[in-house]
Design a protein around this motif. Structure first.
Motif, PDB file in Angstrom:
ATOM      1  N   TYR A  76       0.827  -1.140  -0.035  1.00  0.00           N
ATOM      2  CA  TYR A  76       0.132   0.057   0.223  1.00  0.00           C
ATOM      3  C   TYR A  76       0.883   1.359   0.055  1.00  0.00           C
ATOM      4  CZ  TYR A  76      -2.571   3.742   2.459  1.00  0.00           C
ATOM      5  OH  TYR A  76      -3.204   4.821   2.796  1.00  0.00           O
ATOM      6  N   THR A  77       0.721   2.133  -0.719  1.00  0.00           N
ATOM      7  CA  THR A  77       1.250   3.593  -0.597  1.00  0.00           C
ATOM      8  C   THR A  77       0.241   4.560  -1.342  1.00  0.00           C
ATOM      9  OG1 THR A  77       3.117   4.707  -0.958  1.00  0.00           O
ATOM     10  CG2 THR A  77       2.832   3.453  -2.743  1.00  0.00           C
ATOM     11  N   GLY A  78       0.606   5.897  -1.528  1.00  0.00           N
ATOM     12  CA  GLY A  78      -0.309   6.934  -2.013  1.00  0.00           C
ATOM     13  C   GLY A  78       0.342   7.791  -2.599  1.00  0.00           C
ATOM     14  N   ARG A  79      -0.381   9.013  -2.835  1.00  0.00           N
ATOM     15  CA  ARG A  79       0.243  10.327  -3.566  1.00  0.00           C
ATOM     16  C   ARG A  79      -0.974  11.176  -3.187  1.00  0.00           C
ATOM     17  NH1 ARG A  79       2.330  14.694  -4.912  1.00  0.00           N
ATOM     18  NH2 ARG A  79       2.167  15.480  -6.980  1.00  0.00           N
ATOM     19  N   GLY A  80      -0.549  12.425  -2.477  1.00  0.00           N
ATOM     20  CA  GLY A  80      -1.219  13.669  -2.271  1.00  0.00           C
ATOM     21  C   GLY A  80      -1.173  14.499  -3.397  1.00  0.00           C
ATOM     22  N   GLN A 110      -3.737   4.764  -3.154  1.00  0.00           N
ATOM     23  CA  GLN A 110      -4.425   5.807  -2.673  1.00  0.00           C
ATOM     24  C   GLN A 110      -4.058   7.306  -3.311  1.00  0.00           C
ATOM     25  OE1 GLN A 110      -4.627   6.854   1.520  1.00  0.00           O
ATOM     26  NE2 GLN A 110      -6.981   7.317   1.354  1.00  0.00           N
ATOM     27  N   THR A 112      -5.032  11.116  -2.672  1.00  0.00           N
ATOM     28  CA  THR A 112      -5.658  11.698  -1.624  1.00  0.00           C
ATOM     29  C   THR A 112      -6.258  13.211  -2.151  1.00  0.00           C
ATOM     30  OG1 THR A 112      -3.842  12.518  -0.734  1.00  0.00           O
ATOM     31  CG2 THR A 112      -4.731  10.565   0.281  1.00  0.00           C
ATOM     32  N   GLU A 115      -7.250  15.280   0.915  1.00  0.00           N
ATOM     33  CA  GLU A 115      -6.131  15.637   1.677  1.00  0.00           C
ATOM     34  C   GLU A 115      -5.561  17.086   1.019  1.00  0.00           C
ATOM     35  OE1 GLU A 115      -2.364  13.532   1.531  1.00  0.00           O
ATOM     36  OE2 GLU A 115      -1.718  14.680   3.273  1.00  0.00           O
ATOM     37  N   LYS A 116      -5.286  16.818  -0.052  1.00  0.00           N
ATOM     38  CA  LYS A 116      -4.770  18.208  -0.792  1.00  0.00           C
ATOM     39  C   LYS A 116      -5.819  19.537  -0.926  1.00  0.00           C
ATOM     40  CE  LYS A 116      -0.990  16.476  -0.257  1.00  0.00           C
ATOM     41  NZ  LYS A 116       0.307  17.200   0.301  1.00  0.00           N
ATOM     42  N   TYR A 194      -8.813  13.823   8.585  1.00  0.00           N
ATOM     43  CA  TYR A 194      -7.903  13.333   7.349  1.00  0.00           C
ATOM     44  C   TYR A 194      -7.295  11.836   7.796  1.00  0.00           C
ATOM     45  CZ  TYR A 194      -5.041  11.815   3.860  1.00  0.00           C
ATOM     46  OH  TYR A 194      -4.055  10.946   3.082  1.00  0.00           O
ATOM     47  N   GLN A 198      -6.439   7.938   5.497  1.00  0.00           N
ATOM     48  CA  GLN A 198      -5.138   7.522   5.048  1.00  0.00           C
ATOM     49  C   GLN A 198      -4.790   6.207   5.724  1.00  0.00           C
ATOM     50  OE1 GLN A 198      -1.936  10.223   4.224  1.00  0.00           O
ATOM     51  NE2 GLN A 198      -0.412   8.634   4.751  1.00  0.00           N
ATOM     52  N   ILE A 217       3.794  -1.053   3.737  1.00  0.00           N
ATOM     53  CA  ILE A 217       3.901   0.511   3.154  1.00  0.00           C
ATOM     54  C   ILE A 217       5.177   0.956   2.955  1.00  0.00           C
ATOM     55  CG2 ILE A 217       2.639   2.699   3.454  1.00  0.00           C
ATOM     56  CD1 ILE A 217       0.959   1.356   5.654  1.00  0.00           C
ATOM     57  N   LEU A 219       7.187   4.210   2.221  1.00  0.00           N
ATOM     58  CA  LEU A 219       6.808   5.702   2.012  1.00  0.00           C
ATOM     59  C   LEU A 219       7.984   6.381   2.294  1.00  0.00           C
ATOM     60  CD1 LEU A 219       6.802   5.748   5.269  1.00  0.00           C
ATOM     61  CD2 LEU A 219       4.193   5.686   5.206  1.00  0.00           C
ATOM     62  N   GLN A 223       5.563  10.731   6.016  1.00  0.00           N
ATOM     63  CA  GLN A 223       4.031  10.167   6.088  1.00  0.00           C
ATOM     64  C   GLN A 223       4.016   9.163   7.240  1.00  0.00           C
ATOM     65  OE1 GLN A 223       1.824  10.755   4.128  1.00  0.00           O
ATOM     66  NE2 GLN A 223       3.157  12.438   3.706  1.00  0.00           N
ATOM     67  N   PHE A 227       0.639   7.006  10.348  1.00  0.00           N
ATOM     68  CA  PHE A 227       0.605   5.479  10.694  1.00  0.00           C
ATOM     69  C   PHE A 227       0.947   5.135  12.171  1.00  0.00           C
ATOM     70  CE2 PHE A 227       0.869   5.793   6.260  1.00  0.00           C
ATOM     71  CZ  PHE A 227      -0.276   5.191   5.864  1.00  0.00           C
TER      72      PHE A 227
HETATM   73  N1  TRP Z   1      -0.549  11.662   2.246  1.00  0.00           N
HETATM   74  C1  TRP Z   1       0.270  11.295   1.216  1.00  0.00           C
HETATM   75  C2  TRP Z   1       0.829  12.490   0.361  1.00  0.00           C
HETATM   76  O1  TRP Z   1       0.472  13.595   0.911  1.00  0.00           O
HETATM   77  C3  TRP Z   1      -0.736  10.701   0.232  1.00  0.00           C
HETATM   78  C4  TRP Z   1      -0.676   9.111   0.690  1.00  0.00           C
HETATM   79  C5  TRP Z   1      -1.983   8.521   0.961  1.00  0.00           C
HETATM   80  C6  TRP Z   1       0.247   7.858   1.057  1.00  0.00           C
HETATM   81  N2  TRP Z   1      -1.905   7.280   1.514  1.00  0.00           N
HETATM   82  C7  TRP Z   1      -0.413   7.039   1.667  1.00  0.00           C
HETATM   83  C8  TRP Z   1       1.695   8.066   0.929  1.00  0.00           C
HETATM   84  C9  TRP Z   1       0.189   5.976   2.072  1.00  0.00           C
HETATM   85  C10 TRP Z   1       2.495   6.979   1.497  1.00  0.00           C
HETATM   86  C11 TRP Z   1       1.804   5.844   1.956  1.00  0.00           C
HETATM   87  O2  TRP Z   1       1.608  12.326  -0.392  1.00  0.00           O
END
Ligand code: TRP
Length: 372
Positions: A76-80, A110, A112, A115-116, A194, A198, A217, A219, A223, A227
């Motif tokens: 799992y990871t993500g991008r704002g 994910q 977000t 979030e942004k 928020y 996440q 995860i 990251l 971040q 967690f």
């Molecule tokens: N909050 C992260 C960002 O601003 C985006 C994100 C959502 C994220 N879920 C995550 C990053 C899980 C790392 C792991 O970029």
């Protein structure tokens, strides 16, 4: 006196002391012993691991124990989505892709847009949503497995995420959120909620499967606080805590901190032309070279502060090549204009391939999205 620095999910600044972060955040150093254990599964170690650019973790040993018992994990990871994707964003995604290939596992990604929107006064929800879809092209271009990668945008997957976020939110009180994130009386209430959003993908696949699936995860360490908070709550909901791998930040071109998508002309975007890349590196990249050629030949360049060299440690996969650049630059044989050119060529070769794939991604990207 120690140099001042700040690392929060919304601000990274100053000369970062990564060992201090491990202590402050309560994470663990990624040891050679643990890396060797990982290597038994992967056969080799990615240069981001070999060079300890990923330097810290939580529960990786546990994750590998589970894996050895036959309990396979998902990523799992993500991008704002606050702007276009930069080279800095691609660092954790590069390791994520490698892990997906090596372990043949699912990735939940994910975006977000919520979030942004909440954390950036200037961005509308339409804009952050648009950037989420633009950023997804970069992910697809990186070659994630279409059968095993699920990308979701918070506002487009809310029917599934929201009930789970509520479960988290009910256990998270305002004092904790304020203490960890520094909220003030004038912080909007969306910000306070928020973290609950996440946290969800760290256990959602377990909810869906009706059984516990371990989660890893990767990251950037800013971040981690989300967690850290979530880890006090997820077991109360009946799920395993996620394991985490933390990486350092790609330094800003001008040196220090991290490269940001939203506030700087000194950022290299995945969409930059070769001319833009060359211009930015030549104009902004902080050099560890000396004032005159004579002095440089005598004393050599300072690789500890030279941003082009630092960037090459993130981007040049070949250890032997990196070492010879290091040695030539340190000895004064290589000038700062030359090391900048090596970085420019490296970036432009990467981006040429990436941009071709990014165009092709437009046709494929829909297959990666999950919506409800
Ligand atoms: N909050 C992260 C960002 O601003 C985006 C994100 C959502 C994220 N879920 C995550 C990053 C899980 C790392 C792991 O970029």
């Amino acid at each position: 006196m120690a140099a001042e620095f700040t690392v929060t999910p919304w601000k990274v600044e100053g000369d970062i002391d990564y060992s201090k972060l491990i202590k402050d955040f309560g994470t663990e150093l990624l040891t050679d012993e643990l890396l060797n254990r990982l290597k038994k599964h992967t056969g080799e170690l990615h240069h981001l691991l070999r060079r300890k650019i990923f330097f810290s973790h939580r529960d990786l040993k546990w994750l590998l124990d589970m894996h050895d018992k036959g309990d396979n994990f998902y990523l799992y990871t993500g991008r704002g989505p606050s702007g276009h994707t930069t080279i800095g964003h691609m660092i954790p995604w590069t390791l994520t892709k490698w892990l997906q290939d090596k372990f043949d596992c699912e990735l939940w990604f994910q975006m977000t847009d919520d979030e942004k929107f909440l954390f950036n006064d200037k961005l509308s929800l339409e804009e952050t949503n648009l950037f989420a879809h633009e950023n997804a092209l970069d992910l697809v271009a990186m070659g994630f497995n279409p059968k095993k990668t699920k990308i979701f945008v918070d506002t487009e997957y809310a029917k599934t995420l929201y009930p789970q976020a509520l479960r988290v939110a009910k256990h998270l009180n305002y004092s904790t959120a304020r203490a960890v994130f520094g909220f003030e009386g004038d912080s909007n209430v969306g910000k306070i909620f928020y973290t609950s959003m996440q946290a969800v993908p760290a256990f959602l696949p377990s909810v869906m499967a009706g059984r516990q699936i371990p989660c890893l995860i990767p990251l950037a360490i800013d971040q981690d606080p989300h967690f850290r908070v979530a880890r006090d709550i997820i077991p109360k909901l009946g799920y395993h805590n996620p394991a985490i791998l933390h990486c350092r930040f790609l330094p800003a071109l001008s040196g220090g901190g991290k490269m940001s998508a939203s506030n700087s002309v000194e950022t290299i975007y995945t969409t930059d032309t070769p001319e833009e890349v060359a211009r930015k590196i030549k104009k902004y990249a902080f050099s560890g070279g000396r004032d005159s050629i004579e002095e440089h030949r005598k004393k050599g360049g300072d690789t500890d502060v030279d941003v082009p060299y630092q960037w090459l440690t993130f981007l040049e996969e070949d250890d032997a090549k990196l070492k010879s650049i290091h040695d030539d630059y340190r000895s004064g044989k290589m000038l700062s204009g030359e090391i900048k050119q090596i970085l420019i060529d490296k970036l432009n070769a990467m981006l040429k391939k990436h941009q071709t794939e990014r165009e092709k991604a437009r046709k494929k990207v829909d297959k990666f999205f999950i919506r409800d």
